[in-house]
Scaffold this motif. Structure first.
Motif, PDB file in Angstrom:
ATOM      1  N   ASP A 290       0.818  -1.216   0.000  1.00  0.00           N
ATOM      2  CA  ASP A 290       0.000   0.000   0.000  1.00  0.00           C
ATOM      3  C   ASP A 290       0.850   1.263   0.000  1.00  0.00           C
ATOM      4  O   ASP A 290       0.314   2.373  -0.123  1.00  0.00           O
ATOM      5  N   ALA A 291       2.171   1.120   0.146  1.00  0.00           N
ATOM      6  CA  ALA A 291       3.058   2.282   0.248  1.00  0.00           C
ATOM      7  C   ALA A 291       3.434   2.785  -1.155  1.00  0.00           C
ATOM      8  O   ALA A 291       3.778   1.997  -2.045  1.00  0.00           O
ATOM      9  N   LYS A 292       3.359   4.094  -1.347  1.00  0.00           N
ATOM     10  CA  LYS A 292       3.796   4.712  -2.599  1.00  0.00           C
ATOM     11  C   LYS A 292       5.322   4.835  -2.548  1.00  0.00           C
ATOM     12  O   LYS A 292       5.866   5.806  -2.042  1.00  0.00           O
ATOM     13  N   ALA A 293       5.989   3.820  -3.081  1.00  0.00           N
ATOM     14  CA  ALA A 293       7.440   3.710  -2.905  1.00  0.00           C
ATOM     15  C   ALA A 293       8.230   4.523  -3.921  1.00  0.00           C
ATOM     16  O   ALA A 293       9.283   5.099  -3.595  1.00  0.00           O
ATOM     17  N   VAL A 294       7.771   4.588  -5.170  1.00  0.00           N
ATOM     18  CA  VAL A 294       8.543   5.248  -6.236  1.00  0.00           C
ATOM     19  C   VAL A 294       7.609   6.083  -7.117  1.00  0.00           C
ATOM     20  O   VAL A 294       6.576   5.584  -7.570  1.00  0.00           O
ATOM     21  N   LYS A 295       7.994   7.338  -7.336  1.00  0.00           N
ATOM     22  CA  LYS A 295       7.274   8.192  -8.290  1.00  0.00           C
ATOM     23  C   LYS A 295       8.029   8.164  -9.614  1.00  0.00           C
ATOM     24  O   LYS A 295       9.218   8.481  -9.664  1.00  0.00           O
ATOM     25  N   ILE A 296       7.329   7.793 -10.680  1.00  0.00           N
ATOM     26  CA  ILE A 296       7.940   7.673 -12.007  1.00  0.00           C
ATOM     27  C   ILE A 296       7.499   8.859 -12.862  1.00  0.00           C
ATOM     28  O   ILE A 296       6.297   9.100 -13.011  1.00  0.00           O
ATOM     29  N   THR A 297       8.478   9.599 -13.395  1.00  0.00           N
ATOM     30  CA  THR A 297       8.192  10.729 -14.290  1.00  0.00           C
ATOM     31  C   THR A 297       8.934  10.504 -15.597  1.00  0.00           C
ATOM     32  O   THR A 297      10.151  10.296 -15.593  1.00  0.00           O
ATOM     33  N   THR A 299       9.455  11.768 -19.807  1.00  0.00           N
ATOM     34  CA  THR A 299       9.271  12.599 -20.994  1.00  0.00           C
ATOM     35  C   THR A 299       9.944  11.883 -22.161  1.00  0.00           C
ATOM     36  O   THR A 299      10.455  10.767 -22.001  1.00  0.00           O
ATOM     37  N   ASP A 300       9.966  12.537 -23.326  1.00  0.00           N
ATOM     38  CA  ASP A 300      10.645  11.938 -24.468  1.00  0.00           C
ATOM     39  C   ASP A 300      12.137  11.749 -24.198  1.00  0.00           C
ATOM     40  O   ASP A 300      12.763  10.849 -24.754  1.00  0.00           O
ATOM     41  N   ALA A 301      12.700  12.617 -23.363  1.00  0.00           N
ATOM     42  CA  ALA A 301      14.149  12.591 -23.159  1.00  0.00           C
ATOM     43  C   ALA A 301      14.578  11.936 -21.848  1.00  0.00           C
ATOM     44  O   ALA A 301      15.726  11.504 -21.724  1.00  0.00           O
ATOM     45  N   ARG A 302      13.680  11.840 -20.847  1.00  0.00           N
ATOM     46  CA  ARG A 302      14.120  11.377 -19.529  1.00  0.00           C
ATOM     47  C   ARG A 302      13.091  10.457 -18.866  1.00  0.00           C
ATOM     48  O   ARG A 302      11.883  10.593 -19.092  1.00  0.00           O
ATOM     49  N   LEU A 303      13.620   9.575 -18.009  1.00  0.00           N
ATOM     50  CA  LEU A 303      12.798   8.742 -17.133  1.00  0.00           C
ATOM     51  C   LEU A 303      13.378   8.877 -15.734  1.00  0.00           C
ATOM     52  O   LEU A 303      14.512   8.467 -15.479  1.00  0.00           O
ATOM     53  N   ASN A 304      12.630   9.495 -14.833  1.00  0.00           N
ATOM     54  CA  ASN A 304      13.102   9.726 -13.466  1.00  0.00           C
ATOM     55  C   ASN A 304      12.367   8.820 -12.488  1.00  0.00           C
ATOM     56  O   ASN A 304      11.137   8.682 -12.552  1.00  0.00           O
ATOM     57  N   LEU A 305      13.133   8.225 -11.572  1.00  0.00           N
ATOM     58  CA  LEU A 305      12.575   7.420 -10.485  1.00  0.00           C
ATOM     59  C   LEU A 305      12.865   8.139  -9.179  1.00  0.00           C
ATOM     60  O   LEU A 305      14.031   8.334  -8.813  1.00  0.00           O
ATOM     61  N   ASN A 306      11.823   8.532  -8.489  1.00  0.00           N
ATOM     62  CA  ASN A 306      11.962   9.263  -7.234  1.00  0.00           C
ATOM     63  C   ASN A 306      11.541   8.338  -6.082  1.00  0.00           C
ATOM     64  O   ASN A 306      10.358   8.072  -5.877  1.00  0.00           O
ATOM     65  N   PHE A 307      12.525   7.832  -5.327  1.00  0.00           N
ATOM     66  CA  PHE A 307      12.265   6.867  -4.253  1.00  0.00           C
ATOM     67  C   PHE A 307      11.810   7.580  -2.986  1.00  0.00           C
ATOM     68  O   PHE A 307      12.434   8.544  -2.542  1.00  0.00           O
ATOM     69  N   ASN A 308      10.738   7.091  -2.408  1.00  0.00           N
ATOM     70  CA  ASN A 308      10.214   7.632  -1.160  1.00  0.00           C
ATOM     71  C   ASN A 308      10.914   6.927   0.004  1.00  0.00           C
ATOM     72  O   ASN A 308      10.581   5.796   0.363  1.00  0.00           O
ATOM     73  N   LYS A 309      11.877   7.622   0.599  1.00  0.00           N
ATOM     74  CA  LYS A 309      12.697   7.018   1.656  1.00  0.00           C
ATOM     75  C   LYS A 309      11.898   6.831   2.944  1.00  0.00           C
ATOM     76  O   LYS A 309      12.281   6.009   3.791  1.00  0.00           O
ATOM     77  N   ILE A 310      10.821   7.557   3.112  1.00  0.00           N
ATOM     78  CA  ILE A 310      10.010   7.398   4.326  1.00  0.00           C
ATOM     79  C   ILE A 310       9.100   6.187   4.210  1.00  0.00           C
ATOM     80  O   ILE A 310       8.960   5.387   5.138  1.00  0.00           O
ATOM     81  N   ALA A 311       8.475   6.051   3.004  1.00  0.00           N
ATOM     82  CA  ALA A 311       7.543   4.930   2.821  1.00  0.00           C
ATOM     83  C   ALA A 311       8.264   3.591   2.833  1.00  0.00           C
ATOM     84  O   ALA A 311       7.812   2.633   3.478  1.00  0.00           O
TER      85      ALA A 311
END
Length: 339
Positions: A290-297, A299-311
């Motif tokens: 149930d934890a939102k662990a990674v936000k994925i963003t 575009t045509d040029a980039r793929l970013n993974l933003n890890f939620n260190k608290i979750a």
């Protein structure tokens, strides 16, 4: 011979013996625009006039010599002996405008001389500072071209070149901008470039950054685009800052029918082309339970993974330590797909 009146004033005579009417032709020498010295009667007057004539001739000779030394005398040169400036300021020659200039010179002659310097590398040749369109026109017509020859350093040449173009206001915004970038690449100081273009330091910095961001290929392929100024070119520069957009723009300028369009049409095609395919950003959440662990963003040029260190504490660091292994697995998977 002079005749004296009752008040002792002499009535002068012209060299032909006719009395002078005191008009301007007696007061001004048309060749050098110098005033005539007052004439005196008798032998002393003749001697004084002779000395005055010699003095005036010496003065005119000195003035002509001074003009020659400062390159102010207009001479006739073979246009085939004149090379362009070592830093071009124009992107393309407007054939329509050149045809009009050719017609004007045929009818009225060359009214304004060009500025050249002795070629720094080749004896007997010259290098143009400004007047490149006039030079091109006279080469088409044939015959000699009127020019002023000056001993110019590289710095003096580019300043003269830029200032003359600013006064004539016939260079487009991107031509001036690209000229600034070319001058900087040649090693000229910002002070020299500012003097050449007549802009301040902040404006020059923006111009150079904009031209550098667009790439030489795009600028040269599009051309001067005289109808478009800083705002539209800055918009294009922002759009192609993404590598994917730059590749799209380059594909457009390399298309078969691109060069056949006018410069303004070429600019419109590139700008509208990269606008139409503006990147759409994808945003998604990856959950661990149930934890939102990674936000994925993406575009045509980039793929970013933003890890939620608290979750999910430590998960981002865990993935980081395994990047080499993941990359090897990626390469192996690609090999299998290609096979």
């Amino acid at each position: 011979m002079a005749r004296k009146n009752l008040f002792g004033d002499a009535e002068t005579e012209t060299p032909s013996g006719a009395p002078s009417d005191g008009g301007p032709s007696d007061d001004i020498r048309p060749l050098a625009n110098l005033e005539r010295p007052l004439r005196r009667s008798g032998a002393v007057g003749a001697f004084s006039q002779s000395l005055g004539g010699i003095s005036e001739k010496a003065q005119r000779a000195a003035e002509l010599e001074k003009k020659l030394a400062h390159g102010q005398t207009i001479v006739e040169l073979d246009p085939l002996l004149i090379d362009s400036s070592f830093v071009p300021d124009r992107l393309t020659v407007d054939l329509g405008g050149l045809s009009s200039l050719i017609a004007q010179i045929r009818e009225h002659g060359q009214q304004v001389p060009i500025l050249v310097r002795p070629h720094p590398q080749t004896d007997g040749r010259y290098q143009a500072a400004y007047g490149h369109r006039r030079l091109a026109a006279v080469k088409q017509i044939g015959g000699t071209i009127k020019a002023v020859i000056r001993q110019l350093t590289d710095e003096q040449l580019v300043v003269s070149q830029g200032q003359e173009n600013n006064e004539r206001t016939d260079l487009s915004y991107i031509e001036k901008t690209f000229f600034a970038l070319r001058l900087e690449r040649k090693g000229f100081s910002r002070d020299i470039i500012m003097a050449s273009l007549g802009v301040d330091k902040a404006a020059l910095s923006r111009m150079i950054a904009l031209a550098a961001g667009l790439s030489d290929e795009l600028i040269e392929a599009i051309g001067p685009a005289p109808s478009y100024g800083r705002t539209r070119w800055a918009e294009l520069a922002d759009l192609v800052a993404e590598s994917a957009k730059m590749q799209e723009a380059r594909a457009l300028v390399r298309s078969d029918d691109f060069a056949a369009k006018t410069s303004d049409e070429r600019f419109e095609r590139v700008l509208e082309g990269v606008r139409a395919t503006k990147s759409k950003t994808r945003t998604q959440q990856w959950k661990a339970g149930d934890a939102k662990a990674v936000k994925i963003t993406e575009t045509d040029a980039r793929l970013n993974l933003n890890f939620n260190k608290i979750a999910v504490p430590g998960f981002g660091a865990f993935v980081e330590t395994r990047l080499d292994r993941l990359y090897d697995e990626f390469l192996e998977a690609n090999k299998e797909l290609e096979a």
